[in-house]
Write a protein that holds these residues in place. Structure first.
Motif, PDB file in Angstrom:
ATOM      1  N   LEU A  80      28.062  24.880   1.176  1.00 56.61           N
ATOM      2  CA  LEU A  80      27.913  23.149   1.720  1.00 56.61           C
ATOM      3  C   LEU A  80      27.656  22.272   1.118  1.00 56.61           C
ATOM      4  O   LEU A  80      27.775  21.091   0.722  1.00 56.61           O
ATOM      5  N   TYR A  81      25.911  22.325   0.472  1.00 55.05           N
ATOM      6  CA  TYR A  81      25.247  21.564  -0.117  1.00 55.05           C
ATOM      7  C   TYR A  81      25.837  20.775  -1.694  1.00 55.05           C
ATOM      8  O   TYR A  81      25.836  19.668  -1.163  1.00 55.05           O
ATOM      9  N   ILE A  82      26.440  22.240  -2.395  1.00 55.70           N
ATOM     10  CA  ILE A  82      27.158  21.637  -3.040  1.00 55.70           C
ATOM     11  C   ILE A  82      28.213  20.161  -3.209  1.00 55.70           C
ATOM     12  O   ILE A  82      28.715  19.394  -3.968  1.00 55.70           O
ATOM     13  N   LEU A  83      29.490  20.749  -2.043  1.00 59.77           N
ATOM     14  CA  LEU A  83      30.365  19.958  -1.901  1.00 59.77           C
ATOM     15  C   LEU A  83      30.148  18.670  -1.169  1.00 59.77           C
ATOM     16  O   LEU A  83      31.004  17.815  -1.584  1.00 59.77           O
ATOM     17  N   PHE A  84      29.154  19.083  -0.502  1.00 56.91           N
ATOM     18  CA  PHE A  84      28.233  16.800  -0.243  1.00 56.91           C
ATOM     19  C   PHE A  84      28.044  16.082  -1.290  1.00 56.91           C
ATOM     20  O   PHE A  84      28.047  15.194  -1.138  1.00 56.91           O
ATOM     21  N   ILE A  85      27.041  17.371  -1.565  1.00 53.43           N
ATOM     22  CA  ILE A  85      26.657  16.017  -2.943  1.00 53.43           C
ATOM     23  C   ILE A  85      27.473  15.720  -4.313  1.00 53.43           C
ATOM     24  O   ILE A  85      27.000  14.567  -4.705  1.00 53.43           O
ATOM     25  N   THR A  86      28.621  16.433  -4.235  1.00 52.26           N
ATOM     26  CA  THR A  86      29.132  16.184  -5.617  1.00 52.26           C
ATOM     27  C   THR A  86      30.552  15.421  -4.988  1.00 52.26           C
ATOM     28  O   THR A  86      30.781  14.122  -5.443  1.00 52.26           O
ATOM     29  N   PHE A  87      30.608  15.365  -3.349  1.00 57.34           N
ATOM     30  CA  PHE A  87      31.391  14.265  -2.821  1.00 57.34           C
ATOM     31  C   PHE A  87      31.459  12.944  -2.581  1.00 57.34           C
ATOM     32  O   PHE A  87      31.396  11.780  -3.387  1.00 57.34           O
ATOM     33  N   LEU A  88      29.410  12.643  -2.757  1.00 63.94           N
ATOM     34  CA  LEU A  88      29.018  11.722  -2.238  1.00 63.94           C
ATOM     35  C   LEU A  88      29.036  11.106  -3.942  1.00 63.94           C
ATOM     36  O   LEU A  88      29.559   9.499  -3.914  1.00 63.94           O
ATOM     37  N   TYR A  89      28.932  11.841  -4.972  1.00 69.39           N
ATOM     38  CA  TYR A  89      28.210  11.161  -6.542  1.00 69.39           C
ATOM     39  C   TYR A  89      30.070  11.035  -6.999  1.00 69.39           C
ATOM     40  O   TYR A  89      30.473  10.072  -7.774  1.00 69.39           O
ATOM     41  N   PHE A  90      31.269  11.044  -6.312  1.00 67.76           N
ATOM     42  CA  PHE A  90      32.773  11.224  -6.465  1.00 67.76           C
ATOM     43  C   PHE A  90      33.219  10.020  -5.834  1.00 67.76           C
ATOM     44  O   PHE A  90      33.658   9.024  -6.557  1.00 67.76           O
ATOM     45  N   ILE A  91      32.168   9.593  -5.177  1.00 63.37           N
ATOM     46  CA  ILE A  91      32.700   8.283  -4.278  1.00 63.37           C
ATOM     47  C   ILE A  91      32.331   6.927  -5.407  1.00 63.37           C
ATOM     48  O   ILE A  91      32.240   6.274  -5.093  1.00 63.37           O
ATOM     49  N   ILE A  92      30.575   7.967  -5.684  1.00 62.72           N
ATOM     50  CA  ILE A  92      30.339   6.487  -5.961  1.00 62.72           C
ATOM     51  C   ILE A  92      31.200   5.893  -7.309  1.00 62.72           C
ATOM     52  O   ILE A  92      30.332   5.518  -8.250  1.00 62.72           O
ATOM     53  N   GLY A  93      31.050   7.448  -8.571  1.00 62.31           N
ATOM     54  CA  GLY A  93      32.454   7.560  -9.652  1.00 62.31           C
ATOM     55  C   GLY A  93      33.064   6.418  -9.286  1.00 62.31           C
ATOM     56  O   GLY A  93      34.187   5.863 -10.340  1.00 62.31           O
TER      57      GLY A  93
END
Length: 360
Positions: free
Chosen positions: A100-113
């Motif tokens: 859950l930690y990984i999916l959440f921060i990866t999604f945030l970086y996905f939005i930034i990218g």
């Protein structure tokens, strides 16, 4: 998600439940699922972007040879991340807090990218988000993630340093501020380093695949109480589940490389490179193997440092240290062919993975 669902239906699907919950089966299916989704969707994505004339924005001061790529579709990272998310959600145990930690921060970086690439396409320039805006958004995501794991770890903030070619492993219980800064800069630097390295066809995705392979090995050792004790690693309970995420990276990465290999039919864009760099960094932090991770990532680190050196040198005396930064562009301008640079970087990256195993 499938595991949670089967737990409620275990009385109705007894044998199917055993079959699908088996870790080996889930690992294999994750690899197949992520590869299949990316391999099937990328051609559709390429066709759509070509039809709507959405393509890579080439930097004006870049190598002349790169202007032939200006009609190549970009933002293929959308499919990579979509594939990773779908395969992980289906085949991983979502009750595992690390997932859950990984999916959440990866999604945030996905939005930034995504925002960064969107700005480039709309504004028709190669800059996108300014460096300050990008770092600001990344910092918010990093701090939120780090504070979450600090609360979860209950101040047991260990950093593990391995002395090469010895059996002596030093484990430090460090100050909370130092831990926050270390984790913050690892994620920030690695995400941007992968982004900077992604300048040639397939140059960034293959080292990411190699690093994911290395993280599979490290996740298995740290998640096994007997192996962790034998190798004197910090035991991280339930960290073997992170292998599912690593396999999803490998599966989607290999399928993407099929179309991204020289000459590339599509580029991943910042929407792919930023979250992938973040993703592998976060896995390394969660399994407490930051030191070994940095060794595996030397290719990316060198690319990042080359840009810093170039900026400092130019600001100091208006002269360039390299012909062009990042480093792979320097070799291009020295006359080395693109495919040769790519293969040599891949070889070095693979050697670094083997070197990490030797250190252990």
């Amino acid at each position: 998600m499938l595991i949670i669902l089967l737990k409620y239906l275990k009385n109705y699907f007894k044998y199917l439940n055993y079959f699908l919950i088996d870790f080996k089966i889930r690992s294999m299916m994750t690899l197949i699922t992520s590869f299949s989704i990316t391999f099937y969707l990328i051609p559709i994505f390429i066709h759509y972007f070509n039809k709507n004339k959405i393509s890579q924005i080439i930097r004006k001061d870049g190598p002349i040879t790169h202007f032939t790529k200006k009609k190549t579709p970009t933002m293929g990272g959308i499919i990579i991340l979509l594939s990773i998310f779908i395969s992980v959600i289906i085949w991983s145990d979502l009750s595992n807090k690390y997932i859950l930690y990984i999916l959440f921060i990866t999604f945030l970086y996905f939005i930034i990218g995504f925002i960064d690439d969107f700005y480039k396409i709309i504004l028709k320039n190669s800059i996108g988000l300014t460096a300050y805006k990008k770092i600001f958004l990344q910092s918010i995501a990093n701090i939120f993630f780090i504070l979450s794991i600090i609360i979860d770890y209950k101040k047991k903030l260990y950093i593990q340093f391995i002395i090469p070619f010895t059996h002596h492993i030093i484990i430090y219980n460090i100050n909370i501020i130092l831990y926050i800064l270390l984790c913050y800069f690892i994620i920030l630097i690695m995400s941007n380093a992968v982004n900077l390295t992604d300048g040639l066809d397939g140059l960034a995705i293959m080292p990411i695949i190699f690093i994911a392979l290395g993280l599979i090995f490290l996740s298995y050792l740290t998640g096994n109480i007997y192996f962790s004790k034998y190798f004197n690693f910090i035991y991280v309970e339930n960290s073997t589940e992170l292998i599912i995420i690593c396999l999803s990276i490998i599966g989607s990465g290999l399928a993407f490389l099929w179309y991204n290999a020289y000459p590339a039919k599509i580029f991943m864009g910042d929407v792919g490179s930023l979250p992938l760099g973040c993703l592998v960094s976060v896995i390394a932090i969660l399994i407490k193997q930051e030191f070994l991770f940095l060794i595996m990532c030397i290719i990316f680190i060198v690319e990042f440092i080359s840009v810093i050196i170039q900026i400092i040198k130019f600001k100091y005396n208006k002269k360039r240290f390299f012909l062009m930064a990042p480093l792979h562009h320097h070799y291009e301008l020295k006359g080395i062919s693109e495919s040769c640079i790519i293969i040599r970087f891949w070889i070095i990256s693979l050697i670094l993975i083997f070197f990490t195993f030797i250190i252990i």
